[in-house]
Design a protein around this motif. Structure first.
Motif, PDB file in Angstrom:
ATOM      1  N   LEU A 186      64.563   5.627 -21.456  1.00 17.99           N
ATOM      2  CA  LEU A 186      64.896   4.645 -20.430  1.00 17.99           C
ATOM      3  C   LEU A 186      64.190   4.900 -19.105  1.00 17.99           C
ATOM      4  CD1 LEU A 186      68.750   4.222 -20.984  1.00 17.99           C
ATOM      5  CD2 LEU A 186      66.940   2.620 -21.633  1.00 17.99           C
ATOM      6  N   GLN A 187      63.768   6.136 -18.863  1.00 18.25           N
ATOM      7  CA  GLN A 187      63.186   6.486 -17.572  1.00 18.25           C
ATOM      8  C   GLN A 187      62.000   5.605 -17.168  1.00 18.25           C
ATOM      9  OE1 GLN A 187      62.434  10.718 -17.659  1.00 18.25           O
ATOM     10  NE2 GLN A 187      64.505  11.223 -16.995  1.00 18.25           N
ATOM     11  N   PRO A 188      61.033   5.349 -18.052  1.00 17.89           N
ATOM     12  CA  PRO A 188      59.913   4.478 -17.663  1.00 17.89           C
ATOM     13  C   PRO A 188      60.369   3.065 -17.301  1.00 17.89           C
ATOM     14  CG  PRO A 188      59.377   5.703 -19.655  1.00 17.89           C
ATOM     15  CD  PRO A 188      60.841   5.895 -19.409  1.00 17.89           C
ATOM     16  N   ILE A 189      61.396   2.582 -18.012  1.00 19.33           N
ATOM     17  CA  ILE A 189      61.912   1.233 -17.734  1.00 19.33           C
ATOM     18  C   ILE A 189      62.581   1.191 -16.371  1.00 19.33           C
ATOM     19  CG2 ILE A 189      63.514  -0.552 -18.509  1.00 19.33           C
ATOM     20  CD1 ILE A 189      63.141   0.520 -21.364  1.00 19.33           C
ATOM     21  N   VAL A 190      63.420   2.217 -16.098  1.00 17.48           N
ATOM     22  CA  VAL A 190      64.103   2.301 -14.802  1.00 17.48           C
ATOM     23  C   VAL A 190      63.084   2.435 -13.677  1.00 17.48           C
ATOM     24  CG1 VAL A 190      65.654   3.699 -13.386  1.00 17.48           C
ATOM     25  CG2 VAL A 190      66.201   3.288 -15.791  1.00 17.48           C
ATOM     26  N   SER A 191      62.071   3.267 -13.914  1.00 23.20           N
ATOM     27  CA  SER A 191      61.033   3.463 -12.910  1.00 23.20           C
ATOM     28  C   SER A 191      60.308   2.157 -12.589  1.00 23.20           C
ATOM     29  CB  SER A 191      60.019   4.502 -13.414  1.00 23.20           C
ATOM     30  OG  SER A 191      58.935   4.618 -12.522  1.00 23.20           O
ATOM     31  N   GLU A 192      59.979   1.406 -13.623  1.00 32.00           N
ATOM     32  CA  GLU A 192      59.275   0.137 -13.421  1.00 32.00           C
ATOM     33  C   GLU A 192      60.147  -0.876 -12.694  1.00 32.00           C
ATOM     34  OE1 GLU A 192      55.990  -2.300 -13.493  1.00 32.00           O
ATOM     35  OE2 GLU A 192      56.154  -0.186 -14.082  1.00 32.00           O
ATOM     36  N   LEU A 193      61.423  -0.928 -13.058  1.00 28.63           N
ATOM     37  CA  LEU A 193      62.348  -1.856 -12.392  1.00 28.63           C
ATOM     38  C   LEU A 193      62.515  -1.508 -10.917  1.00 28.63           C
ATOM     39  CD1 LEU A 193      65.134  -2.275 -15.116  1.00 28.63           C
ATOM     40  CD2 LEU A 193      63.499  -4.014 -14.337  1.00 28.63           C
ATOM     41  N   LEU A 194      62.630  -0.187 -10.621  1.00 23.75           N
ATOM     42  CA  LEU A 194      62.755   0.251  -9.232  1.00 23.75           C
ATOM     43  C   LEU A 194      61.503  -0.098  -8.448  1.00 23.75           C
ATOM     44  CD1 LEU A 194      64.338   1.778  -7.060  1.00 23.75           C
ATOM     45  CD2 LEU A 194      63.341   3.911  -7.927  1.00 23.75           C
ATOM     46  N   TYR A 195      60.361   0.142  -9.048  1.00 22.77           N
ATOM     47  CA  TYR A 195      59.085  -0.178  -8.405  1.00 22.77           C
ATOM     48  C   TYR A 195      58.985  -1.664  -8.084  1.00 22.77           C
ATOM     49  CZ  TYR A 195      54.023  -0.795  -7.897  1.00 22.77           C
ATOM     50  OH  TYR A 195      52.774  -1.134  -7.433  1.00 22.77           O
TER      51      TYR A 195
END
Length: 337
Positions: free
Chosen positions: A4-13
């Motif tokens: 999930l980390q890459p998804i969360v990172s992209e959403l935050l970005y």
């Protein structure tokens, strides 16, 4: 969780990028209103921070506390990112029109001394825009900044910092303290925050708003080792689009004594009388500013106790003030033995 980390990172970005775009194209009064509403939403939806702010304010301000102050503090917190973005897209002439300066004589006298300057401030009002004070000092401010763990978020921060011509972020070669001391010895000016809670291993405790607070010895130690003039400054909200920047009376570390050349570690420097007295003076100045603008300080930071301890205090209904004083006494006794 790692999936999930890459998804969360992209959403935050994407969220941050979208917010920046919104603020840039939106008239400031509307953007400020949105910022205040976001601050209120944070107050309503995150009980830990709501209770943290309230308990610190009540105990630190005493009779100066009112039920409306926490709400104002959260709304002011919501304004900060809006004006950081707005200011980063202004040219120097526009910045000068929006920063109304008091105390230029203190800047002049500091520069006339011929030594490097350490500009100090706290998390008052919109502290980030103080990076622009370099235009009044006539030279860049060299600072150390924390690096965000998320590289995509860090790239956004870097792009905003790059638009501030008056700031240079120092590379950490050998650590923050040594980097800043070396910068001062080179005749350059630096900027530091002085209101963060620090590690108890240094044993430095200063009075802040009538309560003993574990305090970082770094500003005093760096100023002494770098032989710099300390120039206190802060910003407060002005009328309309403006902020008023205050340059206060300079503090000369030489008046507090010297520090042995053999003392090179911050841990050892923290136990010297000169570092203690300078730190006391800095925290006393900070106290005076917070009392003037209690709703504009960053109360969301757990200043007197660690977050883990604060959660325990809130969960068990402990006496916050009593806990703080007992903690300070325990640390003092530890360093006496």
């Amino acid at each position: 969780m790692k999936i999930l980390q890459p998804i969360v990172s992209e959403l935050l970005y994407l969220t941050i990028i979208s917010f920046i775009f919104f603020v840039r194209i939106t008239p400031r009064p509307i953007a400020i209103t949105v910022g205040r509403l976001l601050g209120l939403a944070f107050w309503a939806l995150v009980p830990y921070y709501r209770n943290l702010v309230q308990i610190q304010m009540k105990n630190a301000l005493g009779s100066g506390y009112s039920w409306a102050l926490p709400l104002k503090a959260f709304m002011n917190f919501g304004i900060i990112p809006v004006d950081i973005i707005k200011f980063s897209y202004l040219n120097e002439d526009q910045v000068k029109k929006r920063l109304l300066v008091d105390g230029m004589k203190n800047v002049t006298s500091s520069l006339a001394d011929g030594r490097s300057i350490m500009c100090i401030t706290g998390h008052i009002s919109n502290w980030e825009i103080l990076a622009n004070v370099a235009i009044f000092i006539g030279s860049k401010l060299h600072i150390v900044m924390a690096v965000q763990r998320d590289p995509k978020v860090e790239s956004i921060f870097k792009s905003i910092r790059a638009r501030l011509n008056g700031v240079e972020v120092l590379p950490l070669k050998g650590g923050m303290v040594s980097a800043l001391i070396e910068t001062l010895k080179q005749g350059k000016h630096i900027g530091m925050m002085v209101d963060q809670r620090h590690q108890k291993k240094y044993g430095l405790i200063c009075d802040l708003l009538g309560m003993p607070a574990i305090t970082t010895p770094a500003p005093a130690f760096i100023a002494l080792k770098g032989d710099a003039i300390i120039l206190p400054e802060y910003a407060s909200k002005g009328e309309g689009k403006t902020y008023r920047v205050y340059f206060e009376k300079p503090i000369d570390p030489r008046e507090f004594g010297t520090i042995d050349d053999n003392i090179v570690r911050l841990t050892d420097g923290a136990q010297t009388e000169a570092v203690q007295n300078i730190s006391d003076t800095i925290q006393a100045w900070l106290t005076s500013v917070i009392r003037i603008y209690p709703d504009q300080w960053l109360w969301l930071h757990s200043r007197w106790v660690r977050r883990k301890q604060m959660k325990k205090i809130l969960k068990e209904g402990l006496d916050f003030r009593e806990f703080v004083f007992q903690q300070a006494e325990s640390i003092k006794q530890e360093f006496k033995s």
